[in-house]
Design a protein around this motif. Structure first.
Motif, mmCIF file in Angstrom:
data_model
loop_
_atom_site.group_PDB
_atom_site.id
_atom_site.type_symbol
_atom_site.label_atom_id
_atom_site.label_comp_id
_atom_site.label_asym_id
_atom_site.label_seq_id
_atom_site.Cartn_x
_atom_site.Cartn_y
_atom_site.Cartn_z
ATOM 1 N N CYS A 227 31.527 94.453 -4.567
ATOM 2 C CA CYS A 227 31.727 92.552 -5.599
ATOM 3 C C CYS A 227 30.475 92.418 -5.055
ATOM 4 C CB CYS A 227 33.039 92.609 -4.454
ATOM 5 S SG CYS A 227 33.182 91.724 -5.809
ATOM 6 N N LEU A 228 29.729 92.266 -6.579
ATOM 7 C CA LEU A 228 29.127 91.271 -6.277
ATOM 8 C C LEU A 228 29.495 89.472 -7.170
ATOM 9 C CD1 LEU A 228 26.616 93.016 -8.147
ATOM 10 C CD2 LEU A 228 26.604 92.558 -5.178
ATOM 11 N N VAL A 229 29.097 89.107 -6.241
ATOM 12 C CA VAL A 229 30.374 87.572 -6.334
ATOM 13 C C VAL A 229 29.261 86.565 -6.562
ATOM 14 C CG1 VAL A 229 31.686 85.614 -5.583
ATOM 15 C CG2 VAL A 229 31.341 87.770 -4.431
ATOM 16 N N HIS A 230 29.327 85.612 -8.488
ATOM 17 C CA HIS A 230 28.814 85.680 -8.647
ATOM 18 C C HIS A 230 28.578 85.888 -9.535
ATOM 19 C CE1 HIS A 230 30.913 81.876 -7.311
ATOM 20 N NE2 HIS A 230 30.496 82.051 -5.902
ATOM 21 N N ALA A 231 26.875 86.214 -9.349
ATOM 22 C CA ALA A 231 25.577 86.908 -10.069
ATOM 23 C C ALA A 231 25.779 86.234 -11.067
ATOM 24 C CB ALA A 231 26.063 88.393 -10.039
ATOM 25 N N THR A 232 25.635 85.062 -10.758
ATOM 26 C CA THR A 232 25.406 83.837 -12.625
ATOM 27 C C THR A 232 23.762 83.812 -12.722
ATOM 28 O OG1 THR A 232 26.857 82.398 -11.156
ATOM 29 C CG2 THR A 232 25.306 81.579 -12.996
ATOM 30 N N HIS A 233 22.511 84.418 -11.619
ATOM 31 C CA HIS A 233 21.192 83.913 -12.700
ATOM 32 C C HIS A 233 21.040 85.513 -12.134
ATOM 33 C CE1 HIS A 233 22.259 79.907 -13.181
ATOM 34 N NE2 HIS A 233 22.551 79.866 -11.600
ATOM 35 N N MET A 234 21.261 86.806 -14.045
ATOM 36 C CA MET A 234 20.629 87.818 -13.412
ATOM 37 C C MET A 234 19.154 88.173 -14.201
ATOM 38 S SD MET A 234 22.863 90.533 -12.259
ATOM 39 C CE MET A 234 24.258 89.525 -13.288
ATOM 40 N N THR A 235 18.556 89.114 -14.527
ATOM 41 C CA THR A 235 18.169 89.193 -15.632
ATOM 42 C C THR A 235 18.908 90.344 -16.193
ATOM 43 O OG1 THR A 235 16.470 90.668 -14.741
ATOM 44 C CG2 THR A 235 15.811 88.420 -14.667
ATOM 45 N N ALA B 60 29.371 98.650 -9.142
ATOM 46 C CA ALA B 60 30.341 97.617 -8.826
ATOM 47 C C ALA B 60 30.673 96.382 -9.955
ATOM 48 C CB ALA B 60 28.981 96.730 -8.081
ATOM 49 N N VAL B 61 31.691 95.771 -8.815
ATOM 50 C CA VAL B 61 32.247 94.724 -9.640
ATOM 51 C C VAL B 61 31.813 93.521 -9.640
ATOM 52 C CG1 VAL B 61 34.003 93.511 -9.587
ATOM 53 C CG2 VAL B 61 34.106 96.275 -9.229
ATOM 54 N N ALA B 62 31.877 92.873 -10.454
ATOM 55 C CA ALA B 62 31.486 91.400 -10.809
ATOM 56 C C ALA B 62 32.626 90.460 -10.172
ATOM 57 C CB ALA B 62 30.741 91.052 -11.736
ATOM 58 N N GLY B 63 32.097 89.566 -9.557
ATOM 59 C CA GLY B 63 33.384 88.727 -9.002
ATOM 60 C C GLY B 63 32.920 87.292 -10.198
ATOM 61 N N ILE B 64 33.592 87.162 -10.960
ATOM 62 C CA ILE B 64 33.723 85.641 -11.583
ATOM 63 C C ILE B 64 34.205 84.848 -11.050
ATOM 64 C CG2 ILE B 64 32.724 84.847 -13.617
ATOM 65 C CD1 ILE B 64 31.251 87.202 -12.753
ATOM 66 N N GLY C 7 28.907 98.141 -19.606
ATOM 67 C CA GLY C 7 29.970 98.893 -18.862
ATOM 68 C C GLY C 7 30.162 98.136 -17.887
ATOM 69 N N GLY C 8 29.650 97.277 -17.198
ATOM 70 C CA GLY C 8 29.931 96.537 -15.781
ATOM 71 C C GLY C 8 31.761 96.048 -16.493
ATOM 72 N N ARG C 9 31.977 96.330 -14.745
ATOM 73 C CA ARG C 9 33.338 95.592 -13.873
ATOM 74 C C ARG C 9 33.342 94.347 -13.609
ATOM 75 N NH1 ARG C 9 34.199 102.008 -11.638
ATOM 76 N NH2 ARG C 9 33.339 103.072 -13.219
ATOM 77 N N TRP C 10 34.233 93.337 -14.196
ATOM 78 C CA TRP C 10 34.550 91.891 -13.409
ATOM 79 C C TRP C 10 36.122 91.734 -12.993
ATOM 80 C CZ3 TRP C 10 37.378 88.539 -16.400
ATOM 81 C CH2 TRP C 10 38.131 89.381 -17.676
ATOM 82 N N GLY C 11 35.935 90.827 -12.357
ATOM 83 C CA GLY C 11 37.553 89.953 -11.697
ATOM 84 C C GLY C 11 36.981 89.127 -11.674
ATOM 85 N N VAL C 12 38.368 87.900 -11.947
ATOM 86 C CA VAL C 12 38.023 86.760 -11.082
ATOM 87 C C VAL C 12 38.600 87.111 -9.951
ATOM 88 C CG1 VAL C 12 38.121 86.121 -13.935
ATOM 89 C CG2 VAL C 12 40.617 86.122 -12.417
ATOM 90 N N GLY C 13 38.063 85.138 -9.027
ATOM 91 C CA GLY C 13 38.342 84.392 -8.318
ATOM 92 C C GLY C 13 38.719 82.828 -8.612
ATOM 93 N N MET D 266 41.184 90.076 -21.920
ATOM 94 C CA MET D 266 40.864 90.248 -19.924
ATOM 95 C C MET D 266 41.849 90.318 -19.362
ATOM 96 S SD MET D 266 38.707 86.273 -21.246
ATOM 97 C CE MET D 266 40.471 85.793 -21.502
ATOM 98 N N ALA D 267 42.484 90.744 -19.656
ATOM 99 C CA ALA D 267 43.918 90.204 -18.675
ATOM 100 C C ALA D 267 43.545 92.011 -18.152
ATOM 101 C CB ALA D 267 45.379 90.388 -18.667
ATOM 102 N N LEU D 268 43.507 92.854 -19.440
ATOM 103 C CA LEU D 268 43.020 94.388 -18.812
ATOM 104 C C LEU D 268 41.550 94.502 -17.993
ATOM 105 C CD1 LEU D 268 44.589 95.724 -22.074
ATOM 106 C CD2 LEU D 268 45.557 95.810 -19.733
ATOM 107 N N GLN D 269 40.983 93.726 -18.225
ATOM 108 C CA GLN D 269 39.651 94.134 -17.591
ATOM 109 C C GLN D 269 39.810 94.201 -15.898
ATOM 110 O OE1 GLN D 269 35.921 93.591 -19.881
ATOM 111 N NE2 GLN D 269 37.195 94.183 -21.500
ATOM 112 N N ALA D 270 40.875 92.690 -15.685
ATOM 113 C CA ALA D 270 40.000 91.396 -15.205
ATOM 114 C C ALA D 270 41.409 92.217 -13.978
ATOM 115 C CB ALA D 270 40.360 90.171 -14.973
ATOM 116 N N VAL D 271 42.387 93.077 -14.262
ATOM 117 C CA VAL D 271 43.426 93.542 -13.458
ATOM 118 C C VAL D 271 42.485 94.673 -12.652
ATOM 119 C CG1 VAL D 271 45.294 94.936 -13.644
ATOM 120 C CG2 VAL D 271 45.068 93.081 -14.131
ATOM 121 N N GLN D 272 42.453 95.696 -13.620
ATOM 122 C CA GLN D 272 41.250 96.944 -13.234
ATOM 123 C C GLN D 272 39.744 96.624 -12.181
ATOM 124 O OE1 GLN D 272 42.615 99.679 -14.470
ATOM 125 N NE2 GLN D 272 40.755 101.132 -12.870
ATOM 126 N N GLY D 273 38.975 95.508 -12.831
ATOM 127 C CA GLY D 273 38.047 95.048 -11.692
ATOM 128 C C GLY D 273 38.269 95.071 -10.073
#
Length: 470
Positions: A276-284, A296-300, A322-328, A370-377
């Motif tokens: 899980c890549l937490v934040h990953a805010t500043h990427m090219t 990997a999951v992006a942890g937003i 095709g990135g996966r994500w969830g929330v914290g 959003m709910a479905l994607q965040a639950v899966q990620g």
């Protein structure tokens, strides 16, 4: 249907399943809290409880620093000419110096109860306050980790415990600061801690992983050794890391290595679906594509990222690959699953000057998408999802769900998809959650946890021992 079957059954007029909304759904689970049947388009059996509103999958909270809940709201004043994440961190370190095992358990218990009341049914605890206030290990090196496990058990929330490897104060193996002494562990010591914690986690059905804090806090050789050691203990254990949260972090990484943080990580670590890549805010754009391709999951953490002035993750670009994500909820300035989704969508709207940015062709209702994607990620990042499995209200998954209150003013009279939209975008400051189930147990009824008052009192008392740290 027997009485035992009825006790482990729930009927909902509307339920959000992994495939989308369904009508007249019967859900059944076993004594271990696993879903055994999901039957849509059926009649309500006699004697089976009926949900008070739409049934939603429980939301995983994929990033938490529990002790910081007692710190929330105490930094909202200007202490420097230009406040930033870094000035906030200095204050947080001062606060962390005062946390005792008893205070941590009380704070975490209340936080986890808040999470359940707010629609989270599991939590990934990114735990880095390990030692006594003078930096020396406790007689039992797992003292603070065990306090978190007890807190989760008391509250009734599923926990993924992620002890944090923290060794240096900056890139290039800079020595740790004095106020980081409670965090510091050698790699061998971390692996010993994981072995110590494994039986306790198994007994509680908790998931045990590890979190290299960040590239600035874990030298390259330690990162390699720690990941290899964890994999030897459990090849499926989740790995979480803070990455590219701040522009200064990016600049410092470039100065150290000639590469940006995500670029360096992908070239030097075996990043895959365990990570899980937490934040990953500043990427090219190149980093977005390469990171998404790993699985990997992006942890937003939208409310914390807003509170700290981090920046805004480019979610449409991530999804394009095709990135996966969830929330914290991270630092817990906000503890509300719906509000994290709201902040995530609103951030995208402000950047793009568009609306309903994260809706999809399959799910034009943005809250549903959003709910479905965040639950899966989130399930993947929690280490609770095997290859090819679908998270949410599905056979084989934990019986974790949220029942909305169809009589809440913001929801009353609306169709189910619109109720979810109103829950995310229109019901804040008054909860639209009726009940929450975790592992087949009703943990929240009528909007309140059974331990709400007692845990709140213990939290206030624990906070009183720490707040003069400001």
């Amino acid at each position: 249907m027997t009485a035992a079957d009825s006790a482990c059954s729930l009927f909902a007029a509307d339920a959000l399943l992994p495939t989308g909304w369904a009508r007249n759904v019967l859900v059944q689970w076993d004594g271990a809290g696993r879903v055994t049947h999901v039957v849509p388009d059926t009649a309500a059996p006699a004697g089976v409880a009926q949900a008070a509103g739409p049934l939603l999958p429980g939301m995983p909270n994929l990033h938490s620093h529990a002790f910081q809940r007692a710190f929330a709201g105490l930094t909202e004043y200007r202490g420097e000419a230009q406040d930033s994440f870094w000035s906030w961190r200095n204050l947080m370190y001062r606060f962390a110096q005062r946390i005792t095992p008893e205070a941590l358990e009380a704070i975490a218990t209340w936080l986890y109860i808040e999470m359940l009341e707010a629609g989270y049914t599991s939590v990934c605890e990114f735990h880095y306050v390990h030692h006594d206030t003078d930096g020396r290990p406790y007689a039992d090196d797992a003292t603070l980790s065990l306090a978190l496990l007890r807190a989760a058990h008391t509250a009734g929330i599923h926990i993924t415990l992620l002890p944090v490897l923290y060794q240096t104060s900056g890139f290039g193996a800079k020595p740790p600061r004095a106020d980081q002494a409670r965090f510091i562990r050698s790699t061998d010591n971390m692996l010993s801690l994981l072995e110590r914690l494994a039986p306790a986690c198994r007994a509680q059905e908790a998931i045990l992983g590890m979190a290299p804090h960040s590239l600035r806090a874990v030298p390259a050789d330690s990162l390699t050794a720690a990941v290899q050691g964890l994999t030897a203990l459990n090849p499926h254990a989740p790995i979480h890391i803070h990455i590219a949260e701040q522009t200064q972090e990016v600049d410092d990484c470039i100065a150290w290595s000639g590469q940006r943080p995500v670029q360096w990580l992908l070239e030097h670590a075996p990043v895959d679906a365990r990570w899980c890549l937490v934040h990953a805010t500043h990427m090219t754009p190149t980093e977005y594509a390469a990171a998404a391709a790993t699985g990997a999951v992006a942890g937003i953490c939208p409310t914390t990222e807003a509170n700290l002035g981090d920046g805004i993750f480019d979610m449409p670009l991530w999804l394009q690959h095709g990135g996966r994500w969830g929330v914290g909820s991270d630092s817990h300035a906000c503890v509300n699953a719906a509000e994290e989704l709201l902040m995530l969508e609103y951030g995208q709207r402000l950047v793009r000057r568009q609306r309903n940015v994260l809706a999809t062709p399959a799910q034009p209702e943005v809250a549903t998408a959003m709910a479905l994607q965040a639950v899966q990620g989130g399930a993947q990042a929690s280490g609770r999802l095997g290859d090819g499995q679908t998270a949410g209200i599905a056979v084989g998954q934990r019986a974790d769900w949220v029942v909305l209150d169809a009589q809440a003013v913001a929801l009353r009279g609306l169709p189910a998809p619109a109720m979810l939209s109103a829950h995310v975008f229109a019901s804040h400051r008054t909860s639209a959650i009726h009940s929450v189930w975790a592992g087949g147990q009703c943990r929240v009824a009528g909007g309140r946890h059974a331990l709400h008052d007692r845990a709140a009192g213990a939290f206030v008392a624990a906070r009183a021992t720490t707040i003069d740290a400001r």
